[in-house]
Design an enzyme around this catalytic site. Sequence first.
Site, mmCIF file in Angstrom:
data_model
loop_
_atom_site.group_PDB
_atom_site.id
_atom_site.type_symbol
_atom_site.label_atom_id
_atom_site.label_comp_id
_atom_site.label_asym_id
_atom_site.label_seq_id
_atom_site.Cartn_x
_atom_site.Cartn_y
_atom_site.Cartn_z
ATOM 1 N N ARG A 66 7.430 22.117 6.075
ATOM 2 C CA ARG A 66 8.165 21.410 4.910
ATOM 3 C C ARG A 66 6.951 20.424 4.255
ATOM 4 O O ARG A 66 6.797 20.551 2.847
ATOM 5 C CB ARG A 66 9.301 20.614 5.342
ATOM 6 C CG ARG A 66 10.417 21.341 5.776
ATOM 7 C CD ARG A 66 11.473 20.546 6.627
ATOM 8 N NE ARG A 66 12.072 19.666 5.494
ATOM 9 C CZ ARG A 66 12.556 18.415 5.608
ATOM 10 N NH1 ARG A 66 12.947 18.344 6.860
ATOM 11 N NH2 ARG A 66 12.994 17.632 4.923
ATOM 12 N N ASN A 98 16.794 12.016 -0.182
ATOM 13 C CA ASN A 98 15.432 12.914 -0.073
ATOM 14 C C ASN A 98 14.228 12.170 0.718
ATOM 15 O O ASN A 98 13.885 10.946 0.546
ATOM 16 C CB ASN A 98 14.875 13.371 -1.542
ATOM 17 C CG ASN A 98 15.878 14.133 -2.065
ATOM 18 O OD1 ASN A 98 16.747 14.671 -1.539
ATOM 19 N ND2 ASN A 98 15.849 14.233 -3.539
ATOM 20 N N HIS A 115 16.839 8.182 4.048
ATOM 21 C CA HIS A 115 16.303 9.199 5.167
ATOM 22 C C HIS A 115 14.738 9.186 5.490
ATOM 23 O O HIS A 115 14.514 10.009 6.336
ATOM 24 C CB HIS A 115 16.715 10.449 4.768
ATOM 25 C CG HIS A 115 18.484 10.336 4.822
ATOM 26 N ND1 HIS A 115 18.872 11.356 4.428
ATOM 27 C CD2 HIS A 115 19.486 9.603 5.367
ATOM 28 C CE1 HIS A 115 20.457 11.362 4.585
ATOM 29 N NE2 HIS A 115 20.306 10.243 5.044
ATOM 30 N N SER A 191 24.882 17.130 -2.234
ATOM 31 C CA SER A 191 25.614 18.113 -1.879
ATOM 32 C C SER A 191 27.266 17.667 -1.498
ATOM 33 O O SER A 191 28.037 18.592 -1.541
ATOM 34 C CB SER A 191 24.937 18.605 -0.573
ATOM 35 O OG SER A 191 25.101 17.683 0.595
ATOM 36 N N ALA A 229 19.968 19.606 -13.039
ATOM 37 C CA ALA A 229 19.420 18.410 -13.309
ATOM 38 C C ALA A 229 18.422 18.268 -14.299
ATOM 39 O O ALA A 229 18.308 17.331 -15.358
ATOM 40 C CB ALA A 229 19.242 17.610 -12.143
#
Length: 240
Positions: A66, A98, A115, A191, A229
């Site tokens: 990632r 994010n 996070h 989400s 967005a």
Amino acid sequence: MLPAPLLKRFLGRVFVQTGAGISVASGIRPFRGNEGLYKGMNPYDLASPEAFFNHPATVWNWYLMRVRDAWDCKPNPAHHALVDLDDRCAEFTLVTSNVDPLHEQAGSREVHRLHGDIMQTLCTGCGKVDRLEPQKYPDEVDDETLPNCEACGGMLRPNVVWFGERPWPEAVAAIRVALPRAHVLLEVGTSGVVTYGLDEMAIQMGTPVIRINTVSRPQKGVTELVGPAEEILPALVAAL
């Protein structure tokens, strides 16, 4: 796009919550959905303290994948529009779930991270935080090449929040201070799975909630703007 009274609120105290959807146009995959990072996998096998304890190399390789994917990604117009909104409104608070660096790269002055930061490591021994530079790691790590702390020799982990762990306290403190004062809550790319109930709190306080997402999620007290967005957010800011 929005009635004038709602638009006017964006010139006052604005609280913004962003999720994975805002970064999709930059090339960062979301966690859920047909193209999500969790597709065909159990999230707890990749993003939990138990997974790291039992299979640290597997977890590290998933995160290194990632990080490398995100390394060359650039902010998209939605990230830049939030910087413009910050310049126009009286008070601006940005909270994100994010872990990518795109808000900062776009020029956001203060980002409250729930996070963590995928571009950092955290020592499980001494707690030291360092920059994660993927070029320093092999293509895949194994039990013999797991990252260790240069200061104490302890095992390093990604400096992110896993399932079962608490969000970063600094972000929680920012929510407690700014959300009750906000004239509007703007959700972008969330989400609905991990929300911390900010929309419900805002509704209970009588604060309008504007939600920008590619998928409609009807909710009483929420005004939806359905679409990408990177298209809707710049248009919204331009209308102020």
